[in-house]
Design a protein around this motif. Structure first.
Motif, PDB file in Angstrom:
ATOM      1  N   ILE A 176       4.449   5.714  -2.177  1.00 34.16           N
ATOM      2  CA  ILE A 176       3.152   6.336  -2.480  1.00 34.16           C
ATOM      3  C   ILE A 176       3.289   7.539  -3.400  1.00 34.16           C
ATOM      4  N   GLU A 177       4.490   8.000  -3.598  1.00 33.81           N
ATOM      5  CA  GLU A 177       4.710   9.106  -4.531  1.00 33.81           C
ATOM      6  C   GLU A 177       4.688   8.646  -5.991  1.00 33.81           C
ATOM      7  N   SER A 178       4.675   7.349  -6.210  1.00 35.42           N
ATOM      8  CA  SER A 178       4.669   6.808  -7.564  1.00 35.42           C
ATOM      9  C   SER A 178       3.328   7.064  -8.244  1.00 35.42           C
ATOM     10  N   ASP A 179       3.373   7.432  -9.500  1.00 36.04           N
ATOM     11  CA  ASP A 179       2.161   7.650 -10.280  1.00 36.04           C
ATOM     12  C   ASP A 179       1.547   6.336 -10.761  1.00 36.04           C
ATOM     13  N   ASN A 180       2.198   5.230 -10.519  1.00 37.55           N
ATOM     14  CA  ASN A 180       1.759   3.942 -11.039  1.00 37.55           C
ATOM     15  C   ASN A 180       0.878   3.146 -10.077  1.00 37.55           C
ATOM     16  N   LEU A 181       0.478   3.751  -8.977  1.00 32.11           N
ATOM     17  CA  LEU A 181      -0.366   3.054  -8.005  1.00 32.11           C
ATOM     18  C   LEU A 181      -1.834   3.373  -8.238  1.00 32.11           C
ATOM     19  N   LYS A 182      -2.661   2.372  -8.043  1.00 34.20           N
ATOM     20  CA  LYS A 182      -4.108   2.555  -8.136  1.00 34.20           C
ATOM     21  C   LYS A 182      -4.615   3.132  -6.818  1.00 34.20           C
ATOM     22  N   VAL A 188      -4.578   1.058   0.809  1.00 38.67           N
ATOM     23  CA  VAL A 188      -3.954   0.004   1.613  1.00 38.67           C
ATOM     24  C   VAL A 188      -2.642   0.500   2.209  1.00 38.67           C
ATOM     25  N   LEU A 189      -1.831   1.144   1.394  1.00 35.47           N
ATOM     26  CA  LEU A 189      -0.566   1.675   1.900  1.00 35.47           C
ATOM     27  C   LEU A 189      -0.802   2.718   2.994  1.00 35.47           C
ATOM     28  N   THR A 232      10.841   1.435   7.310  1.00 37.60           N
ATOM     29  CA  THR A 232       9.697   0.942   6.533  1.00 37.60           C
ATOM     30  C   THR A 232       8.769   2.097   6.196  1.00 37.60           C
ATOM     31  N   ILE A 233       8.542   2.971   7.160  1.00 33.59           N
ATOM     32  CA  ILE A 233       7.701   4.159   6.920  1.00 33.59           C
ATOM     33  C   ILE A 233       8.298   4.996   5.799  1.00 33.59           C
ATOM     34  N   GLU A 234       9.592   5.248   5.863  1.00 39.05           N
ATOM     35  CA  GLU A 234      10.249   6.040   4.818  1.00 39.05           C
ATOM     36  C   GLU A 234      10.099   5.389   3.445  1.00 39.05           C
ATOM     37  N   THR A 235      10.256   4.079   3.402  1.00 38.24           N
ATOM     38  CA  THR A 235      10.141   3.347   2.134  1.00 38.24           C
ATOM     39  C   THR A 235       8.725   3.453   1.576  1.00 38.24           C
TER      40      THR A 235
END
Length: 85
Positions: free
Chosen positions: A32-38, A44-45, A24-27
């Motif tokens: 969080i490397e995605s540029d699409n997160l606010k 939260v992550l 789960t940590i790896e996932t």
């Protein structure tokens, strides 16, 4: 980090396996490397990840011979102590 969540996750590890939490940590780290997160989503992550890492650390302390209660308390003291510095 929230002690009740870490305790809940350590119970999950006891009933299942630490590998589930590590995967789960790896996932989540990949997510969080995605540029699409606010920014709020990243916060939260990050909080979830810190609780997952805490649970793994507490589980490792228990495997080294500490009681679960002692491991939880020592872990939180260590975290609190590092924040105070």
């Amino acid at each position: 980090m929230r002690l009740p969540l870490i305790k809940h996750l350590t119970n999950f590890i006891d009933e299942n396996d630490q590998d589930y939490v590590n995967e789960t940590i790896e996932t989540l780290e990949n997510l969080i490397e995605s540029d699409n997160l606010k920014d709020e989503e990243l916060d939260v992550l990050g909080e979830i990840l810190s609780n997952l890492y805490g649970a793994v650390e507490v589980d490792n302390m228990v495997k080294k011979g500490e009681s679960k209660k002692e491991a939880l308390n020592n872990f939180m003291k260590r975290v609190t102590g590092s924040i105070d510095k």
